[in-house]
Every structure is written in C-alpha cells, then in structure tokens.
Design an enzyme around this catalytic site. Structure first.
Site, PDB file in Angstrom:
ATOM      1  N   GLY A  48      30.461-108.871 -33.861  1.00  0.00           N
ATOM      2  CA  GLY A  48      31.486-109.828 -33.453  1.00  0.00           C
ATOM      3  C   GLY A  48      32.817-109.213 -33.085  1.00  0.00           C
ATOM      4  CB  SER A  49      36.123-110.843 -33.171  1.00  0.00           C
ATOM      5  OG  SER A  49      37.428-110.513 -32.778  1.00  0.00           O
ATOM      6  CB  THR A  50      37.540-105.868 -31.104  1.00  0.00           C
ATOM      7  OG1 THR A  50      38.374-106.762 -30.359  1.00  0.00           O
ATOM      8  CG2 THR A  50      36.309-105.561 -30.290  1.00  0.00           C
TER       9      THR A  50
END
Lengths: 131, 398
Positions: free
Chosen positions: A60-62
C-alpha cells in the site's frame, strides 16, 4: 520438539534486549489504513504499542513511513518490527522513528504464529519465546 | 562518493542534508546498493494533513525552516480537499495546518501537487527517478520504462533534497525481474481493470508479477486503474505487462518464475450494487488516480449531452460529482454550466486522503479499485464501486 527460539537478521539495530508481547499477523500490512497512529491499534483491535510486531511485508501507500513516525512521536510505536521482506517504506519509517527492524524467514513466521500474544525477547539476533 | 556527496555527508551543507544523505545511504546499504546516483525527478508523498498529522507537519517544518531546497525537479502528492461538500467545510485549524504543509513543500521547491506526476514531466525510458506514490511508481516502471523504487514519503523527500537515490532495487535489471506470472482476462472496463489489479496485488503482495492477457492497445487510463489498484494491495514497485512494459521480453527471459496464477471472469466476482437511498448524502468520485486532461474533457462532454435540457432535479439533490485532476488539465468549455448540478472539477487534491465523514458525506461511489481500498479506511465512509459510465448515468438519475 516445539520451537521457542527463532533466528532473526538485524536490519536496524538497537541497544540492549527488546522484550514484549508478540503481535503476529500473517497477512501483509498497509501502514496507512491498517494502523491508527493516534491509538496505536492494528486493524482496530490489536494494540501494537510496546509490542513486537511481526508480519510478512508492507503493502500500500508510500505514506506508511509517516504512520510509523507518528506512532513514535506519540509514544505508541512497537518495540521492534520483524518482517520477512524489507522495503523502502518500512526502512525509512524505522530509521526516522528509531524503531529496530529485523527480518525472519517466511516459514519461521508461520511457525511463530501460535505464539501470538505471548511474551518474547530479541537477544543476540534471536527471538526467544518466554516459556 | 562524489565530492558533493562527501560534503553533504560531512555536514558541510548543514545537518538536514547530512541527515538526509546518511538516511539515504543507510537504506541503500540495507537494500544492497553500491552507490548513489543522480535523479531526474523526485516525487514526494505525505501531503495530506489527515495522513501525516501533527507529527508529519512538524517533521516537514523542521526541514523546510532550515532553508534547504530541493536539488532535483520535484513534484508532490495532492493534498486534502479544502473545498468542502454542500456548504460543509473543515475547521479553520485543519485548513490552516493543511496550508502549512503545502507551504513548507513549496518553500523547498515543489510547484505541482498531483498523484500523476507523469503528466507534469513524462518520464523517459531508462531514466532514474525517486518517486513515492505507488500508482506513479508503477506507471513509471511499468508503462514508461523509467526506473524508480517505491520510496517511502520521507525517503523521497531526502532524495529530492540531495538530488540522489541509491543504485539498487528496480534501478538494476536484477531488481526488475518478475517472480510470479499472472494470466488475466482482458479488462473491458475501468471497473474490470481495477478489480483485476486489486486481485493481482493480493496474489503477488511482495513480488513483481509478469502479467499476460492485457492487450497492448488497452487504453492508458485503464492501465492506470489496473496499476493503481495493484499498488494498494501489493508492495511491488512494478508490473511487467506483456506487450506493454518496455523491455518485457528480456525481463521474461531472465526471470525465474515458479508460480502461475489465473484471474478469470468468474474470479472477478460481483460488482457491489450501489443502493441509492433517498436522503443519503452521496459523493461520486472519478479521479483516483488523477484524471488526465483527455479524461476530464471526455467526461464533461458526456455529462453535457446527458444533462442537456434535463437534470433540473439535480439542483437540489444531496449529491455531488467530483472530477479530480492535476494542474496539467484545462477546464473544458461548458464545464461551468455543470456547477449548478453539483459537478465540480477539483485540482491538486485527493478525496481519498480527506476525512469525508467530517463533511457529512454518507456514501461514496467511485470507479477506482484503489479508492475502494482506502476510502473506508482513511476517508471513513462506506464505498461502492461502479464502472465509470454507469456511475455517470447513476449520478444523472433523479
């Protein structure tokens, strides 16, 4: 024989032994979304504050690195993070948050899962279950 | 290390750059890189105040207030929606903090805020980048054939400040090799592309997949939907798409694939039926990832046709349609006529990283698999997924 000692590889070191309750998750974690930085809970039900957090890998998100950072600023971070595979999001998150980071072999993670909730310590590159 | 890198390392350019390059080197060492390289473009994530909170705000402030500037061309992710919904807005405190984050990044040199930095400066094949934002990373590696690891937000910030990244991961051929094969049904819609990406990510959460079945003539917006959804459920920085990813043949020949997964029509499952209940405050969202200029004009054209002489009932309806895009988009002619029906084109923002529950929104309808993954978790509102054109018809229905 039941295993109580699991070899680890140290990625980001810490001073002294690290002891706490094990939180073992067998599915990947998206820090942003899966962990609430204000409460320090994973999936809304497992407290990771002061625990040894073990899971396969981050997805998922950085922005996830900032979740680890917010946990540490709010004194809600895990004592150590143990994954089967490191990635840039986890590594930089642990660096700026001073969270020790270790890796574990994937098959060992599966064998560790029955110890979820048990006390354990990281000593000299090994995860030792307190029996 | 070059002279300049050594000076940064020794603190001759100040403690912030010293910390930045030391952290960068540490990450590189852990991931087996031998040296640093210059980057053509850095892209920073961690811009919404709802995501990074006060801790992230103070982190950015401590860096920006030291006076350091970005060394490479740098863009940043979109920020929280500051416009509000049907008159409801965020508190002054939240808006002020969001504006501060934007200001800190702007002071350091970020001029553009979008999750589609490839429309600001298209990456070239073989170029080295330092990007955070998973959908953008996946686009750069898998469609443009550029090289970027999937950097954490603060790491991309350090890379922007030093103008460097570590030569490891997908910057090297070895790091770009696929480790699993996924055969998929050709996606016929944005929705299918999204769902296939979502499932492929779940099946390859830590490995680069080799994907066959997606036609090379597939519309790029469908490829973006596919990659964005993949990025939500997987941690991999790249998908090698047969016939699409530059150099895919070489990558396949050199790969060591042991696992083969099939995603067929049956496994795509059922699209959740959006039960449109009267009285619910509904938000329709298109633009995760940010719509291209062409997509915005296509959608506006469709809406103008659809609502011509009709749509009066929409004026008082408790719903809005947000078309989310970046600064590269020109407002199409006629778009302003649609304002009264609740259609807004929003630039440089991201509703997925906005607390939509605070705006009184009960339900979100979107065509994006990535948004479907994050909206319940981050925006704290239930979400329904629908194909783009059906969604627009549903929005226009009275």
């Amino acid at each position: 024989m039941v295993e109580t000692v699991f070899p680890l590889r140290e990625v980001i070191s810490s001073r002294g032994p690290l002891c706490g309750e094990l939180v073992v998750e067998l599915k990947p974690i998206a820090y942003l979304g899966d962990i609430d930085p204000n409460t320090g809970y994973l999936h809304g039900k497992y407290e990771i504050n002061g625990r040894l957090l073990v899971f396969p890998n981050a997805v998922g998100s950085t922005v996830g690195s900032y979740i680890l950072y917010a946990l540490s600023r709010g004194n809600k971070s895990p004592i150590a993070v143990i994954v089967t595979k490191v990635d840039p999001i986890t590594i930089i998150g642990c660096i700026i948050s001073d969270i020790p980071l270790y890796t574990i072999e994937p098959e060992k993670l599966v064998r560790l899962s029955p110890y979820n909730g048990k006390q354990a310590c990281i000593k000299r590159g090994e995860l030792v279950i307190e029996v | 290390m070059t002279d300049e890198e050594e000076k940064m390392y020794n603190g001759e350019y100040g403690v912030v750059l010293q910390k930045a390059i030391k952290s960068l080197i540490k990450v590189g060492e852990i991931l087996g890189a031998e040296r640093l390289i210059k980057v053509a473009h850095a892209h920073v994530s961690g811009v919404s105040y709802f995501n990074i909170g006060d801790a992230g705000l103070m982190f950015l402030e401590s860096i920006a207030s030291s006076g350091v500037k970005f060394k490479s061309f740098t863009t940043a992710n979109p920020y929280a929606v500051i416009q509000g919904f049907r008159g409801r807005r965020f508190s002054k405190e939240v808006l002020d903090k969001q504006m501060q984050i934007i200001r800190f990044l702007a002071i350091m040199g970020a001029k553009y805020f979008t999750c589609a930095p490839y429309y600001i400066r298209p990456p070239k094949r073989g170029e080295h980048l330092a990007w955070a934002e998973s959908n953008a990373v996946l686009y750069a590696n898998s469609i443009a054939g550029a090289y970027t690891n999937r950097e954490g937000g603060p790491l991309a910030l350090f890379e922007a400040l030093t103008g460097r990244t570590y030569l490891g991961g997908v910057h090297l051929l070895e790091g770009r090799l696929p480790r699993c094969k996924v055969s998929v049904v050709p996606p016929k819609s944005y929705l299918e592309a999204s769902l296939i990406g979502y499932m492929a990510g779940e099946m390859c959460p830590d490995r680069i997949p080799y994907v066959n079945g997606i036609s090379s003539s597939t519309d790029v917006s469908m490829l973006r939907a596919f990659l964005a959804a993949f990025g939500a459920t997987s941690g991999a920085p790249m998908v090698v798409m047969e016939g699409i990813t530059p150099g895919y043949k070489e990558l396949l020949v050199k790969s060591d694939i042991t696992e083969h997964i099939v995603i067929d029509e049956k496994s795509l499952g059922q699209e959740k039926k959006a039960l449109i209940e009267r009285g619910k405050k509904m938000l329709f969202i298109l633009g995760c990832p940010h719509l291209s200029n062409n997509e915005v004009s296509e959608i506006i054209k469709y809406l103008l046709l659809k609502l011509k002489g009709k749509g009066g009932c929409l004026k008082n309806a408790e719903k809005e349609l947000w078309l989310i895009t970046g600064p590269y988009t020109k407002i199409p002619s006629g778009a302003s006529q649609l304002n009264r029906y609740g259609v807004k084109i929003l630039f440089n923002v991201c509703p997925v990283v906005t607390r939509l529950d605070f705006l009184g929104i009960d339900l979100v309808v979107t065509d994006s698999g990535k948004a479907m993954f994050y909206i319940p978790k981050l925006a704290k509102v239930p979400v329904f997924i629908m194909d783009r054109w059906k969604l627009l018809d549903e929005f226009c229905r009275c």
